[in-house]
Structures are given as structure tokens and as C-alpha cells.
Scaffold this active site. Structure first.
Site, short mmCIF file in Angstrom:
data_model
loop_
_atom_site.label_atom_id
_atom_site.label_comp_id
_atom_site.label_asym_id
_atom_site.label_seq_id
_atom_site.Cartn_x
_atom_site.Cartn_y
_atom_site.Cartn_z
N ARG A 69 4.42 0.96 -6.58
CA ARG A 69 4.37 -0.05 -5.52
C ARG A 69 3.32 -1.13 -5.80
O ARG A 69 3.32 -2.16 -5.14
CB ARG A 69 4.01 0.62 -4.18
CG ARG A 69 5.06 1.59 -3.71
CD ARG A 69 4.51 2.48 -2.63
NE ARG A 69 4.41 1.84 -1.35
CZ ARG A 69 5.31 1.94 -0.38
NH1 ARG A 69 6.38 2.67 -0.57
NH2 ARG A 69 5.15 1.34 0.75
N CYS A 129 0.84 -1.20 0.00
CA CYS A 129 0.00 0.00 0.00
C CYS A 129 0.88 1.25 0.00
O CYS A 129 2.04 1.21 0.36
CB CYS A 129 -0.86 0.03 1.24
SG CYS A 129 -1.82 -1.45 1.48
N LYS A 145 16.48 -18.11 -13.84
CA LYS A 145 16.78 -16.70 -13.54
C LYS A 145 17.88 -16.18 -14.46
O LYS A 145 17.80 -15.08 -14.97
CB LYS A 145 17.26 -16.52 -12.09
CG LYS A 145 16.30 -16.46 -10.95
CD LYS A 145 15.29 -15.40 -10.92
CE LYS A 145 14.12 -15.73 -11.80
NZ LYS A 145 12.92 -16.22 -11.18
N GLU A 193 15.50 -23.31 -10.93
CA GLU A 193 15.15 -21.90 -10.74
C GLU A 193 16.37 -21.00 -10.99
O GLU A 193 16.26 -19.95 -11.62
CB GLU A 193 14.58 -21.69 -9.32
CG GLU A 193 14.27 -20.27 -8.92
CD GLU A 193 13.25 -19.55 -9.80
OE1 GLU A 193 12.62 -20.17 -10.66
OE2 GLU A 193 13.10 -18.32 -9.63
N HIS A 197 24.23 -38.79 -17.59
CA HIS A 197 23.37 -39.35 -18.64
C HIS A 197 23.28 -38.42 -19.84
O HIS A 197 22.39 -38.54 -20.66
CB HIS A 197 21.97 -39.64 -18.09
CG HIS A 197 22.00 -40.66 -16.99
ND1 HIS A 197 22.18 -42.00 -17.22
CD2 HIS A 197 21.93 -40.52 -15.65
CE1 HIS A 197 22.19 -42.65 -16.06
NE2 HIS A 197 22.04 -41.76 -15.09
N LYS A 209 5.32 -9.68 -17.08
CA LYS A 209 5.19 -10.05 -15.67
C LYS A 209 4.02 -11.01 -15.47
O LYS A 209 4.07 -11.90 -14.64
CB LYS A 209 5.01 -8.78 -14.83
CG LYS A 209 4.97 -9.02 -13.33
CD LYS A 209 6.32 -9.48 -12.80
CE LYS A 209 6.29 -9.93 -11.36
NZ LYS A 209 7.40 -10.83 -11.05
N ASN A 232 -0.86 1.14 6.31
CA ASN A 232 -0.09 0.11 5.59
C ASN A 232 0.28 -0.95 6.59
O ASN A 232 0.61 -0.62 7.73
CB ASN A 232 1.22 0.68 5.05
CG ASN A 232 1.01 1.53 3.83
OD1 ASN A 232 -0.11 1.71 3.38
ND2 ASN A 232 2.10 2.07 3.32
N GLY A 233 0.30 -2.21 6.16
CA GLY A 233 0.75 -3.27 7.06
C GLY A 233 -0.35 -4.25 7.36
O GLY A 233 -1.41 -4.24 6.71
N TRP A 283 -3.06 -2.23 -1.59
CA TRP A 283 -2.71 -3.55 -2.14
C TRP A 283 -3.38 -4.53 -1.19
O TRP A 283 -3.00 -4.65 -0.02
CB TRP A 283 -1.18 -3.68 -2.14
CG TRP A 283 -0.65 -5.07 -2.29
CD1 TRP A 283 -0.28 -5.92 -1.30
CD2 TRP A 283 -0.39 -5.77 -3.52
NE1 TRP A 283 0.18 -7.09 -1.82
CE2 TRP A 283 0.12 -7.04 -3.17
CE3 TRP A 283 -0.55 -5.45 -4.87
CZ2 TRP A 283 0.49 -7.98 -4.13
CZ3 TRP A 283 -0.19 -6.39 -5.82
CH2 TRP A 283 0.32 -7.63 -5.45
N GLU A 292 16.60 -15.80 -18.12
CA GLU A 292 15.66 -14.69 -18.26
C GLU A 292 16.32 -13.33 -18.35
O GLU A 292 15.93 -12.51 -19.17
CB GLU A 292 14.77 -14.61 -17.00
CG GLU A 292 13.66 -15.54 -16.91
CD GLU A 292 12.88 -15.24 -15.64
OE1 GLU A 292 11.76 -14.73 -15.76
OE2 GLU A 292 13.39 -15.51 -14.53
C1 F6R Z 1 10.14 -16.23 -13.82
C2 F6R Z 1 8.76 -15.82 -13.82
C3 F6R Z 1 7.79 -16.65 -14.55
C4 F6R Z 1 6.52 -16.83 -13.70
C5 F6R Z 1 5.42 -17.55 -14.51
C6 F6R Z 1 4.20 -17.81 -13.67
O1 F6R Z 1 10.94 -15.33 -13.11
O2 F6R Z 1 8.41 -14.83 -13.24
O3 F6R Z 1 8.32 -17.89 -14.91
O4 F6R Z 1 6.85 -17.56 -12.57
O5 F6R Z 1 5.08 -16.78 -15.62
O6 F6R Z 1 3.67 -16.63 -13.19
P1 F6R Z 1 2.65 -16.60 -11.98
O7 F6R Z 1 3.39 -17.09 -10.79
O8 F6R Z 1 2.24 -15.18 -11.88
O9 F6R Z 1 1.53 -17.52 -12.35
#
Ligand code: F6R
Length: 615
Positions: free
Chosen positions: A27, A2, A492, A488, A511, A610, A101-102, A75, A495
Site C-alpha cells: 500500500r 496507511c 499512457k 496524456e 500541418h 515509478k 487510517n483516513g 502514509w 507506456e
Molecule cells: C507516466 C508517468 C511519468 C511521470 C513522470 C513524473 O505515467 O508516470 O511520466 O509522470 O516520471 O513523475 P513525478 O510526477 O513523480 O514527478
């Protein structure tokens, strides 16, 4: 997270508050509201949606000229994004106004007590409980607002950054904080308040950041008065001269949101565990589990559906749930699950995991499982998101908004939620002894603090990044709980740095992927002491004899891997099940620093969104 903006003084507050809210948009939020006041006249305007919609709503009103304004972007944490849940909140008498907030953890108990005393509530929020609690204290103690806020906050458990106004005393604002920052801007004519300094940067560069457990009285024309909330001692606040620009402040001084969000992880984790992990009592409290106790007790199987990083968290969940609760778990890519005519039983629990709560494939997989009669228990970050609304029940991760496209704090908090679920299921099924559970809860409770210390290792990770950032490929290896972490780590790096990277279970190396290893191949190996250590050590030997560049993520005090590896990053020693929470952090830093060294757009990598709301 928030956003808070307020102004009291000689300037016209509404433009300050609205522009301030706009500045806080970074935010993330789902609703917005403002309060303005002139003497006995007041106006509150709220909208579900953006500040632009709030401006529009105000343009249709005859707006007061005022002396005081308070604004908030919400939020959602308690209750959906809805008009009645948006701030500001007003007490039952109409005298007190609050923006907050919080999270107030004990709001449920306070609410029940207030209801018994005849209070009524318009919203589902903890914030409305707080303002009424302050009102009740003020009435019973017959004190001024500042004192009432102080007394009330001493009875509150949780985190808050608040601004409170009493319309019977229009010359004063009360602000306070604990675990949720409050910045106060000063100029000759009045006071500005913000959840950070971005809202008032155009007006003043003189700022006081309240420390935790502090309360301040803001009265234009008078010196600011700051007290400790718990012991009432008077404080001498430090006035700072801000030199940062707007972008710097929005990113909390970090050059990128991703870096800020990596640093936020200890606190995000605290928020996830707050009120759920009761280590002292040896208990996990998940209210949705009480409601659906039978479903969990009788679950034949758990199917986790997710995409990307959330899918990796799901894989950790599989290890956790199978190991602690002995319930079979399948982890499915949502995009595959939805099209492969899966077998779903009515006594299956399907767990969709999603940060955004909007991922199209995860949503479709959820709907398919729901239509087949399964019980859907969601794990989402965004409150009120489509996935969270479609589920029968679930848990929020409470990571706060994630702005960097590469997911960081969402992953860690998803793992934390899955850990809570696994341990709660173990309690229900009786698959772990009370003392074992208690031990694990204590350990989990200490993770956020340990994660905080781990962040200090980042300079070491940076040195490694400097050595390997030009490599065209990277291999990530891990076993058991850390196999998903290897996946993961590789994701990262791909990406945000555009380096081709693969994650593998370490033993699978021979393998196939071993053919790739030569002196140009960095191999990041998660080799913690608990969990197949000897086997991983022999994998490392195999890499070494092929001249691969070995980067070991090892437990504190390790010696065997250190002897063989080119570089090592130490993480705290922990039970195996908690190692993903630690091992992830250096891998996030590594990909971050490599991306920066390669001059990549860290927060908005090419071709990525995102929230993937299309197939
Ligand atoms: C990687 C990333 C994506 C999301 C994927 C699922 O850093 O952000 O691989 O994890 O698109 O997104 P959500 O979790 O929003 O369903």
C-alpha cells in the site's frame, strides 16, 4: 495509504501484527509502529522507514509476551514522516491507544478546543487529535470506550478506519469505519483486524467487512457486536468466506494495480477536494494561500515545471489559471528548464508538480528557481518527499499511494488541485464574479459522483480496445483543455502497450500528421460539446475522408460525431474546464485494455521506473 493490523485473543499477537504489516507494504508507507499489551504493561515501538526496521528495533528490546497487538504503517497526510507522527498514538492520560487510517477534516477545530482544555500534543497528526477527543468525551460523559468512540465520531468530519484500545479494559478492542475500510477476521480464539484482509489471510478466511458508519466491539469469547455510529442501531454483520488469494486481495480483487487505481479515482478526487472545496459556502479554502496571500495577489507570472504525466497536468493548469485568473502561465519540461538559463523574476510563482516528489529534473528546476528568488509552491502527492520539503509552500494532492507505474489517479488529482488554485486565484484577483465561481464550485463538487458513473462505461471501452489493439500506431487529438488530455492518452498507450502513439492539438493535424491517416490508423478524438466542437467536427470529417478509424470521446447525447465515428464513448456534459477530469478516464481504460490484450506487463512496463530519481 496507511495500513492497519490488530489482534486480540489467545495467539501470540506480535508475529501476527508484524507479518500482517509486511503484507500491507504494497500500500506504500513511510513509517511503521506497533503496540503490544499484557495487563498493565505496554510497549510501543515506532520507526521511520520499513517494517524490516521495525523488526530490528524490536529485536533490540526485551519484548513482552502479550494478549493484544496493534500495528500501523503510515502514509503521511498531516505532518512529515517522523517518529512522533507514526502510529500508534496515545491519549494524554496514557490510557487510550489508537491506530487510524483516513483524514479528520475538522481536526484543527477539535485540536484548538482540546488545547483550551489543557491537552498537549506530541505530533502534528489529526490522529492524535482524534484519540484525545475520544478521551475527552469519555471523561465528560463517563462512559465505556465503545460509547465514547461512538459519541466522539459523531462530532468528527472526515474519513476513518480506526482501532482503539483502553488499557483499563484489556479484554476489548473497538473498531469503526467511515470511508476507510476495516476487515475483521474471526476464529475461535480471537479477532484479527486489517485495513484489508491480507494481514490475516493465513489465520482465517472468515471475515466481516464493516460498512461505513459502523462500530464493532471485539471481545474474545463473546459474539461480535456491531452498531451504527450515528443512530446506535444494532446490526447483524455478514460473515464472508474469503476465496481470494493474497495477490488478489492486495489489488482489491482487480487483476492489476493500474486498474484498481483507475477505479479509485472518484474517491481520490473526493480526498483532494475534501476540506478545500466548500461548495455550499461558495468558498475555496487553501490554508497555504492565507499564509502567502500577498505573493499570490502580486504574482506577475506562474511557471509550472514538471515531467511526463505531471507536465500534462501542468498544461491543463495553464488553461485553467490563464482563463480564470488571467495570470500568464508558462509550462516547462523540468529537464529543459534547468539547463536553459531561464529568466525568473522575484515575483514569479514557480509550481513544481510531482506525484513522487522525487523526480530529479523537477527537483533541480525547483532549486534553480528558488536560487533565483522565485516563490516555490509545490504540488506533490507523497507527503514529506524531497520536492515537498524544498518548496516554500504548497498543496498535497492526497491521491494515496500510486503503485502502478503508469500514473492515473495522480494525474486526475493534480488537475483537481490546479483547478482549486485557479479558482482561488480568480477569487483573490476578482477576475470571476461570485455567482460564476459559485456555479463552478457546485459543478466541481459533483465531479467525483459523475466519475463513478462514468466507470460503468468501461465495457464499451473494452470493446473498442478489442477492435484496435493490434494497430501499430495511434493518434490522439484534442483542443483547448483537452489537448493535454490527448497527450496524456497517447503517453499512457505508449507506456504500457508499446504502441507508438502521438497526441496533437486537433487543428495541427493538417500541418503534418494527416499524412499518416489511412484505414489502419485509429484516431482517438476528444470532441466534447463545450469547447471548439464545430471545429473538431470538421477535423473528424477530414479524418473520415481519409478512412481513419475514428474513436470519439463525446458528450452525452452527442449526434454529429456519432454519425461519423466508428466508435464513441460518452462522458458527462460539463463546463469545458472540467472535461479533462472526465475525458481522461476512458483513455486510461483504453490503454489498459489494449495492454492486457497485447499481454503486456501493465503495472511494470519495460524500461520504466515509478520514480525517476536520476537524470
Ligand atoms: C507516466 C508517468 C511519468 C511521470 C513522470 C513524473 O505515467 O508516470 O511520466 O509522470 O516520471 O513523475 P513525478 O510526477 O513523480 O514527478
Amino acid at each position: 495509504m496507511c495500513g492497519i493490523v490488530a489482534y486480540i485473543g489467545a495467539k501470540e499477537p506480535l508475529p501476527i501484527v508484524l507479518d500482517g504489516l509486511q503484507r500491507l507494504e504494497y500500500r506504500g508507507y513511510d513509517s511503521a509502529g506497533v503496540f503490544i499489551s499484557e495487563g498493565t504493561k505496554q510497549q510501543i515501538t515506532k520507526v521511520v522507514g520499513k517494517v524490516a526496521a521495525l523488526r530490528e528495533a524490536l529485536s533490540e528490546k526485551e519484548v513482552l509476551t502479550s494478549k493484544l497487538g496493534m500495528g500501523h504503517t503510515r502514509w503521511a497526510t498531516h505532518g512529515q514522516p517522523a517518529h512522533e507522527n507514526a502510529h500508534p498514538h496515545v491519549s494524554n492520560s496514557g490510557d487510550l491507544i489508537l491506530i487510524h487510517n483516513g483524514i479528520i477534516e475538522n481536526y484543527d477545530i477539535l485540536k484548538k478546543e482540546l488545547q483550551q482544555r489543557g491537552y498537549q500534543f506530541q505530533s502534528e497528526t489529526d490522529s492524535e487529535v482524534l484519540i484525545n477527543w475520544i478521551e475527552e468525551v469519555q471523561k465528560t460523559e463517563n462512559v465505556k470506550l465503545g460509547k465514547a468512540v461512538q459519541l466522539a465520531l459523531n462530532q468528527v468530519i472526515g474519513a476513518y478506519g480506526i482501532v482503539v484500545y483502553d488499557r483499563r479494559n484489556p479484554e476489548e478492542l473497538v473498531v469503526a469505519c467511515l470511508g476507510s475500510p476495516i476487515a475483521i477476521g474471526l476464529d475461535k480464539e480471537g479477532f484479527f483486524v486489517g485495513s484489508d484482509a491480507t494481514p490475516f489471510l493465513d489465520h482465517t478466511r472468515e471475515v466481516i467487512y464493516l460498512d461505513d458508519n459502523e462500530l464493532a466491539l471485539l471481545q474474545p469469547g463473546k459474539t461480535i457486536q456491531v452498531r451504527k455510529i450515528d443512530d446506535d442501531s444494532l446490526q447483524t454483520p455478514t460473515v464472508q468466506q474469503l476465496k481470494w488469494n493474497l495477490e488478489n486481495i492486495q489489488k482489491g480483487g482487480f487483476p492489476h494495480f493500474m486498474l484498481k487505481e483507475i477505479h479509485e479515482q472518484p474517491n481520490a478526487l473526493r480526498d483532494t477536494l475534501r476540506g478545500r472545496l466548500l461548495a455550499e459556502e461558495g468558498k475555496i479554502q487553501i490554508s497555504s494561500f492565507n499564509e502567502h496571500h500577498q505573493k499570490f495577489a502580486n504574482a506577475r507570472r506562474i511557471i509550472i515545471v514538471a515531467c511526463g504525466t505531471s507536465w500534462h497536468a501542468g498544461l491543463v493548469g495553464e488553461y485553467l489559471i490563464e482563463s480564470f485568473a488571467r495570470i500568464p502561465v508558462e509550462v516547462e519540461y523540468a529537464s529543459e528548464f534547468r539547463y536553459r538559463n531561464p529568466i525568473i523574476y522575484p515575483d514569479d510563482i514557480v509550481i513544481p508538480i510531482s506525484q513522487s516528489g522525487e523526480t530529479a529534473d523537477t527537483l533541480a528546476a525547483l532549486k534553480l528557481a528558488k536560487a533565483a528568488g522565485a516563490f516555490i509552491y509545490g504540488v506533490c502527492n507523497v507527503v514529506g518527499s524531497t520536492i515537498s520539503r524544498e518548496t516554500h509552500s504548497g498543496m498535497y494532492t492526497h491521491a494515496g499511494p500510486e503503485i502502478g507505474v503508469a500514473s492515473t489517479k495522480a494525474f486526475i488529482t493534480q488537475i483537481a488541485v490546479l483547478t482549486l488554485i485557479a479558482l482561488k486565484l480568480a477569487e483573490i484577483k476578482g477576475t470571476q464574479s461570485k455567482s460564476e465561481l459559485r456555479q463552478l464550485l457546485f459543478e466541481l463538487d459533483s465531479v467525483p459522483d459523475q466519475l463513478e458513473s462514468l466507470i460503468e462505461q468501461k465495457e464499451k471501452v473494452k470493446e473498442v480496445a478489442e477492435k484496435i489493439h493490434a494497430a501499430p500506431n495511434c493518434l490522439y487529438l484534442g483542443r483547448g483543455y483537452n489537448f493535454p488530455v490527448a497527450l496524456e492518452g497517447a503517453l499512457k498507450l505508449k507506456e504500457i502497450s508499446y504502441i507508438h502513439a502521438e497526441g496533437y492539438p486537433a487543428a495541427e493535424m493538417k500541418h503534418g500528421p494527416i499524412a499518416l491517416i489511412d484505414e489502419a490508423m485509429p484516431v482517438i478524438v476528444i470532441a466534447t460539446r463545450k469547447g471548439h466542437y464545430e471545429k473538431i467536427v470538421s477535423n473528424i470529417q477530414e479524418i473520415k475522408s481519409r478512412k481513419g478509424v475514428i474513436i470519439g470521446i463525446v458528450s452525452q447525447g452527442d449526434s454529429a460525431v456519432k454519425e461519423m465515428a466508428n466508435y464513441c464513448i460518452e462522458i458527462p456534459e460539463s463546463s469545458e474546464c472540467f472535461t479533462p477530469l472526465f475525458a481522461t478516464l476512458p483513455l486510461q481504460f483504453l490503454s489498459y485494455y489494449i495492454a492486457v490484450l497485447r499481454d503486456c506487463n501493465v503495472d511494470q512496463p519495460r524500461n520504466l521506473a515509478k520514480s525517476v530519481t536520476v537524470e
